[in-house]
Design an enzyme around this catalytic site. Sequence first.
Site, short mmCIF file in Angstrom:
data_model
loop_
_atom_site.label_atom_id
_atom_site.label_comp_id
_atom_site.label_asym_id
_atom_site.label_seq_id
_atom_site.Cartn_x
_atom_site.Cartn_y
_atom_site.Cartn_z
CB SER A 1 120.91 -27.90 58.06
OG SER A 1 121.61 -27.57 59.52
CB SER B 1 121.56 -30.68 61.22
OG SER B 1 120.32 -29.97 60.61
CE LYS C 1 117.51 -31.91 59.83
NZ LYS C 1 118.06 -30.38 59.49
#
Lengths: 66, 481
Positions: B191, B167, B92
């Site tokens: 997330s 996310s 990420k």
Amino acid sequence: MTSSLTAEAVIVTARTAGLDLTPETALRIATAVAPALDAFAPVSGTLPLDLEPATFLRVQRQGDGE
Amino acid sequence: MNAHAATPASARIDDPALLTLTQAAAAIRSGRLSSREATLACLARIEIAQPRLNAFISIEAEAALKAADAADAALARGDVKGPLHGVPLAHKDMYYDAGHVVTCGSKVRRDWVAPLTATALQRLKDAGTVRLGALHMVEFAFGPTGHNPHYGPARNAWNPDHVTGGSSSGSGTAVAARLTYAALGSDTGGSIRLPAHFCGISGLKTTVGLISRAGAMPLSQSLDTVGPMARTVEDCALLAGLMAGADPADPTCADRPVPDYLAATAQPLAGRVIGIPTRFYVDDLDADVAEALDEAIVTFARAGARLVPVDLPDQSRLSAASTVILLSEAAAFHAEGLARRPQDYGDQVRARIENGFVLPAVTYLEALRWRGPALAAHLEAIKGLDAVLAPGAPMPAPTLAETDLGGAPNAEAMIQRLTRFTRPVNYLGLPAVSIPAGFTKTGLPVGLQLMGKPFDEATLLALGAAFQRETDFHTKMPELP
């Protein structure tokens, strides 16, 4: 739903943070935030004097799975 | 269903990208697979999938191959850097990597070069990993769907019309599509667990304080956690063991011995006690999710676990407290940025940040103060249990159109529903393991979460791995576009 937060209250609060909100934005924020405030309302104003945020760490370390 | 089981272990070496992380690491160390071969296999899949899935923000093929060659040369000299020697990974794009642009999924940081490397990432580098590039994410990790106005949405590998969840959107879809063996995610309100649920992969939301957050973009200092997303629970265990442990750069990180998580995954289910909530987590479920939960209960019981009903304290109140903290802390982190460059924030994220500016400081502090008693009450309720089993979300992945706040009329209500089952765990700072547990009739994955006690990741990983020995949902993968 009864809301603890109105668009008018949002405008006043935002002004103290230096934000000048339109009525539409204030209404959006009130609509978004009010459910959380309402759900948390039964806790607000009920916590004992000696309860510190660090209590969380104490409970966490006592309640670990090991 | 648009899926097929992974090929047998003996044949997997022919397609290195289809190995699990643990298998790939072992194959490279033993010389059966080179780091270059593994990296090329991932890059080949990325080239095919990226135009449709938008899983990566940056792809660094040339640098990755150079690093892979260096890893192979080191191995030839007998110089093994660590357990993940030569394994290509992408993470990420919120983990600072010194000298690299780290966008945090934002326009604000589109060209921002990180001055330091996140501790979690450094520990994986020290274990020998090779960087493939940077994975997509929701702007500043502040949203549960995967929409992103600056880089376009990441798309679900099982059906690109559907959201990945956020996310950690790129991490979810890239792991599902076998573009990377595993990826770092982060979990502040769900997330890691939401993309794991929607993309059919495994994930570990760690206890607050288990893994250092130094060098990880902050969203909420009280709730942020670092964790792995991978194809199997075993892979998550391997990564967690490498990253966990005290860090002078993050004083909030607990100074305690790190258990052997990998060894824990070999433990049997017999004798384990799993709680099934009597409300909240079983209310208002889509039929496919309810069916997956029912079948998982049968699977756990058949394998020797004891399933018992558990009456948890009011989870809605925990969720509300979590929201108060998240909005307040995110607003504080972004106050300067929003004042200086409001036009560079996407509409959705700017709106969410603005919500935090109107929350009273007293309410925020009360939410922090109540955390201890709330955790104590929860631990009392789950006394005698090894874990609590619940869906990751009440529904499978909705479509991108359904969750478009700029277009769909019911998008806000749907987004609120998405995070219903994840926020309580964040408020209590607890660990949770996500496991794939089924598919809808239209071929979308459905996942479950095992929620545990503070710092008891080992038990959750044991349960999750045992479930994966009994099922094959984690071996299914979407066909490349």
